[in-house]
Design a protein around this motif. Sequence first.
Motif, PDB file in Angstrom:
ATOM      1  N   LYS A   3       0.830  -1.196   0.000  1.00 47.37           N
ATOM      2  CA  LYS A   3       0.000   0.000   0.000  1.00 47.37           C
ATOM      3  C   LYS A   3       0.870   1.253   0.000  1.00 47.37           C
ATOM      4  N   THR A   4       0.226   2.361  -0.324  1.00 43.58           N
ATOM      5  CA  THR A   4       0.849   3.678  -0.283  1.00 43.58           C
ATOM      6  C   THR A   4       0.325   4.423   0.924  1.00 43.58           C
ATOM      7  N   LEU A   5       1.227   4.962   1.729  1.00 39.30           N
ATOM      8  CA  LEU A   5       0.858   5.786   2.885  1.00 39.30           C
ATOM      9  C   LEU A   5       0.881   7.242   2.466  1.00 39.30           C
ATOM     10  N   VAL A   6      -0.220   7.938   2.662  1.00 39.71           N
ATOM     11  CA  VAL A   6      -0.329   9.358   2.353  1.00 39.71           C
ATOM     12  C   VAL A   6      -0.336  10.102   3.685  1.00 39.71           C
ATOM     13  N   VAL A   7       0.617  11.037   3.859  1.00 37.74           N
ATOM     14  CA  VAL A   7       0.718  11.799   5.103  1.00 37.74           C
ATOM     15  C   VAL A   7       0.316  13.242   4.832  1.00 37.74           C
ATOM     16  N   ALA A   8      -0.843  13.630   5.331  1.00 36.78           N
ATOM     17  CA  ALA A   8      -1.343  14.998   5.195  1.00 36.78           C
ATOM     18  C   ALA A   8      -0.934  15.799   6.432  1.00 36.78           C
ATOM     19  N   VAL A  41      -4.268   6.683   4.668  1.00 33.92           N
ATOM     20  CA  VAL A  41      -4.118   8.132   4.791  1.00 33.92           C
ATOM     21  C   VAL A  41      -4.047   8.491   6.270  1.00 33.92           C
ATOM     22  N   THR A  42      -3.014   9.228   6.626  1.00 34.10           N
ATOM     23  CA  THR A  42      -2.864   9.710   8.004  1.00 34.10           C
ATOM     24  C   THR A  42      -2.499  11.185   7.956  1.00 34.10           C
ATOM     25  N   TRP A  43      -2.256  11.763   9.112  1.00 34.65           N
ATOM     26  CA  TRP A  43      -2.011  13.207   9.188  1.00 34.65           C
ATOM     27  C   TRP A  43      -1.055  13.519  10.325  1.00 34.65           C
ATOM     28  N   ALA A  44      -0.456  14.672  10.202  1.00 36.74           N
ATOM     29  CA  ALA A  44       0.540  15.091  11.183  1.00 36.74           C
ATOM     30  C   ALA A  44      -0.052  15.955  12.290  1.00 36.74           C
ATOM     31  N   VAL A  45      -1.203  16.557  12.083  1.00 33.70           N
ATOM     32  CA  VAL A  45      -1.800  17.493  13.038  1.00 33.70           C
ATOM     33  C   VAL A  45      -0.778  18.594  13.357  1.00 33.70           C
TER      34      VAL A  45
END
Length: 184
Positions: A3-8, A41-45
Amino acid sequence: MGKTLVVAEKPSVGRDLAGVLPGAFQQSKDKTHLVGDEYVVTWAVGHLVGLADPEAYDERLKKWRFADLPIVPEKFKLVPNDDKAKKQLQAVHRLMKDDEIDLIVNACDAGREGELIFTYLYEYVKSDKPVRRLWLNSMTNDAMREAFGQLRNGADLDALRDAAKSRSEADWVVGMNATRAATI
């Protein structure tokens, strides 16, 4: 194929990005990321990781003394910014290290600060997985789809990454030393 991890940079952007990616997404039980068939998809906050305080380099620097100035670390250390950030940082760390992930997309905001947020996360985790850069100037669905179709090689933005790190480290050196000198 993995899979590809997308970091927003923010949860809202992560959800918007997931909305234009193929497949359906489910929120993780801990609410730190979204999982699809091809993408996570995850995020940094914002800034989850930052430069360590002087005492992280040498315990005696806890006490402010003029004789210890200037403080210039040989190599800067990265630490979680605060306890509130730790849960999300642990989730991003776990995802970047996950064997199922074989590519990471830096989808933080276009510009120096977004590059810094991702760079510090990636370095803190000590990931060696390949990175591609999503460069968005608009958050319309069409613009996001088009940007995913034109992912850039992460190394193409090394100069921006270096500029961001240099500014951050220079701010730390000047700020820590000037504040201590003025206070002492």
